[in-house]
Design an enzyme around this catalytic site. Sequence first.
Site, PDB file in Angstrom:
ATOM      1  N   LYS A 107      14.927  35.912   5.750  1.00 56.87           N
ATOM      2  CA  LYS A 107      16.097  36.208   6.578  1.00 56.87           C
ATOM      3  C   LYS A 107      17.206  36.655   5.648  1.00 56.87           C
ATOM      4  O   LYS A 107      17.247  36.258   4.476  1.00 56.87           O
ATOM      5  CB  LYS A 107      16.556  34.965   7.359  1.00 56.87           C
ATOM      6  CG  LYS A 107      17.261  35.308   8.632  1.00 56.87           C
ATOM      7  CD  LYS A 107      16.241  35.650   9.713  1.00 56.87           C
ATOM      8  CE  LYS A 107      16.908  35.990  11.025  1.00 56.87           C
ATOM      9  NZ  LYS A 107      15.901  36.147  12.079  1.00 56.87           N
TER      10      LYS A 107
HETATM   11  P1  NAD Z   1      22.901  40.436  19.417  1.00 56.71           P
HETATM   12  O1  NAD Z   1      23.919  40.530  18.348  1.00 56.71           O
HETATM   13  O2  NAD Z   1      22.289  41.673  19.970  1.00 56.71           O
HETATM   14  O3  NAD Z   1      23.501  39.601  20.645  1.00 56.71           O
HETATM   15  C1  NAD Z   1      24.058  38.336  20.513  1.00 56.71           C
HETATM   16  C2  NAD Z   1      24.707  37.976  21.844  1.00 56.71           C
HETATM   17  O4  NAD Z   1      25.160  36.626  21.810  1.00 56.71           O
HETATM   18  C3  NAD Z   1      25.929  38.845  22.185  1.00 56.71           C
HETATM   19  O5  NAD Z   1      25.917  39.153  23.566  1.00 56.71           O
HETATM   20  C4  NAD Z   1      27.092  37.903  21.872  1.00 56.71           C
HETATM   21  O6  NAD Z   1      28.280  38.215  22.580  1.00 56.71           O
HETATM   22  C5  NAD Z   1      26.488  36.596  22.320  1.00 56.71           C
HETATM   23  N1  NAD Z   1      27.192  35.420  21.822  1.00 56.71           N
HETATM   24  C6  NAD Z   1      27.701  35.186  20.597  1.00 56.71           C
HETATM   25  N2  NAD Z   1      28.325  34.002  20.578  1.00 56.71           N
HETATM   26  C7  NAD Z   1      28.201  33.475  21.816  1.00 56.71           C
HETATM   27  C8  NAD Z   1      28.638  32.288  22.438  1.00 56.71           C
HETATM   28  N3  NAD Z   1      29.344  31.372  21.764  1.00 56.71           N
HETATM   29  N4  NAD Z   1      28.319  32.082  23.749  1.00 56.71           N
HETATM   30  C9  NAD Z   1      27.631  32.980  24.459  1.00 56.71           C
HETATM   31  N5  NAD Z   1      27.172  34.142  23.912  1.00 56.71           N
HETATM   32  C10 NAD Z   1      27.468  34.386  22.628  1.00 56.71           C
HETATM   33  O7  NAD Z   1      21.761  39.437  18.847  1.00 56.71           O
HETATM   34  P2  NAD Z   1      20.247  39.320  19.324  1.00 56.71           P
HETATM   35  O8  NAD Z   1      19.422  40.201  18.477  1.00 56.71           O
HETATM   36  O9  NAD Z   1      20.178  39.439  20.796  1.00 56.71           O
HETATM   37  O10 NAD Z   1      19.915  37.820  18.859  1.00 56.71           O
HETATM   38  C11 NAD Z   1      20.212  36.693  19.676  1.00 56.71           C
HETATM   39  C12 NAD Z   1      19.405  35.506  19.198  1.00 56.71           C
HETATM   40  O11 NAD Z   1      18.013  35.823  19.256  1.00 56.71           O
HETATM   41  C13 NAD Z   1      19.648  35.060  17.755  1.00 56.71           C
HETATM   42  O12 NAD Z   1      19.447  33.666  17.681  1.00 56.71           O
HETATM   43  C14 NAD Z   1      18.541  35.761  16.988  1.00 56.71           C
HETATM   44  O13 NAD Z   1      18.249  35.117  15.764  1.00 56.71           O
HETATM   45  C15 NAD Z   1      17.415  35.622  17.987  1.00 56.71           C
HETATM   46  N6  NAD Z   1      16.309  36.574  17.819  1.00 56.71           N
HETATM   47  C16 NAD Z   1      16.515  37.923  17.853  1.00 56.71           C
HETATM   48  C17 NAD Z   1      15.432  38.771  17.745  1.00 56.71           C
HETATM   49  C18 NAD Z   1      15.576  40.266  17.862  1.00 56.71           C
HETATM   50  O14 NAD Z   1      14.550  40.949  17.919  1.00 56.71           O
HETATM   51  N7  NAD Z   1      16.766  40.816  17.915  1.00 56.71           N
HETATM   52  C19 NAD Z   1      14.141  38.272  17.568  1.00 56.71           C
HETATM   53  C20 NAD Z   1      13.956  36.885  17.548  1.00 56.71           C
HETATM   54  C21 NAD Z   1      15.058  36.056  17.682  1.00 56.71           C
END
Ligand code: NAD
Length: 419
Positions: A107
């Site tokens: 990561k």
């Molecule tokens: P992203 O940046 O696209 O979206 C994050 C979202 O979370 C945004 O809508 C943001 O406004 C919201 N957010 C932030 N703080 C918040 C809060 N306090 N309350 C409510 N919403 C809040 O990120 P993503 O890629 O969608 O990742 C989200 C999660 O999924 C993370 O934990 C990431 O590690 C995990 N993840 C992502 C992927 C991927 O393919 N992108 C894969 C596996 C896991």
Amino acid sequence: MLIYSGPVFDMAREQFHIIADYLDIPESDRDRLLYPKRAIAVACPIHRDDASTAVYMGFRVQHHLTLGPTKGGTRFAPSVDIGEVAALAVWMSWKCGLVGLPYGGAKGGVRVDPRTLSLRELEALSRRYMQEMIPFVGPQTDVMAPDMGTNEQVMAWFMDTYSMYQGQTVTEIVTGKPVAVGGTEGRREATGRGIAFLVQRAMERLHLNPARATAVVQGFGNVGSVTALALDAMGVRIIGVSDRDACYINPKGLAVAALEKHASRHGSLAGFSTELAADPAELLVQPCDIVVPAALERVIDAATAERLRCRVLAEGANGPTMPEADRVLDQRRKEIFVIPDILCNAGGVIVSYFEWMQDLQHFFWDETEVLNRLNTVLDGAFNKVMARADRDRVPNRMAAMAIGVEKVRDAKAVRGLFP
Ligand code: NAD
């Protein structure tokens, strides 16, 4: 290993020791499995638009190299520190082990709020971060992908920066790229669609009908928005969504497509509606069938776990449930079916693996092939977790993590100490 500190790494460590106790892993083998192989910290200076210079801290943690290259996302967020990045790398290892990918976990991240940067500044920071990482990454060493705060465009800048240094185009250095530059069909949607597929499997087990089910989704970025759309397409009524700026609840159902359009146009859910605005603290505890935390880690503590009123907890985010909450959920196992993060959001890394393979072979699949293969891998992992949980009468998280940890432990046992 003093550098790995902070609440997120403490949580990964506590979870690991619970699994190690269950698997009877001797104390003397534990540090070798838990602590990362390598951690890199870099300073990333950029010129700001106002002609000043700003320096951002960047990190990359590679957990183990026992099964092949490391693989993992890059996060741009103000919370990023080495403990958080290390925890996410450790979880990534158990996830790759669980779904059978030939990777160790990694990561990375930069401690920055990307919303404070202009597009030009974001490009400068992305390129500078990758440039600093060049000695440590490679298609057979460590392959990056998007995570919170980064997207396809950032991956394109990473790939271009690495490629220009090599003197040739190296598409396989990152996954989650735009299709125009070697990305795969289906990667952007992979995590969310995978979550919806696993929710469907869980509902079959619980004899719940999606057409009569309701859901809330916390976080409306890549993972949350695609999950909401995919559940909506299955007939599930989405009654609550939130992002960092806004929260909307309507027991009659929300217009998910309109919310998605608004968020992609404005970069946030803010301003969608005043009548539907609700207290974000109430979102996860709404009475509904499916709760999907898809934003941050550590959002469900013991008190929230007591207050959950759902049948399925589908962990889209990494590490949303604290170990103290797991103890509550363990008591409530008959009421709430947990799809643990390392299974639930594995669609992202599975399709990243497909992208890496396609890039290495210069041979590309269509979206149907990608999604069919994704569902096959997820289905196999879901069945393995269910069989283990049933056999040993352990919670789903323990079953899933145990399968992941065993895979790494067994490979280390035959390889020796180096990787
Ligand atoms: P992203 O940046 O696209 O979206 C994050 C979202 O979370 C945004 O809508 C943001 O406004 C919201 N957010 C932030 N703080 C918040 C809060 N306090 N309350 C409510 N919403 C809040 O990120 P993503 O890629 O969608 O990742 C989200 C999660 O999924 C993370 O934990 C990431 O590690 C995990 N993840 C992502 C992927 C991927 O393919 N992108 C894969 C596996 C896991």
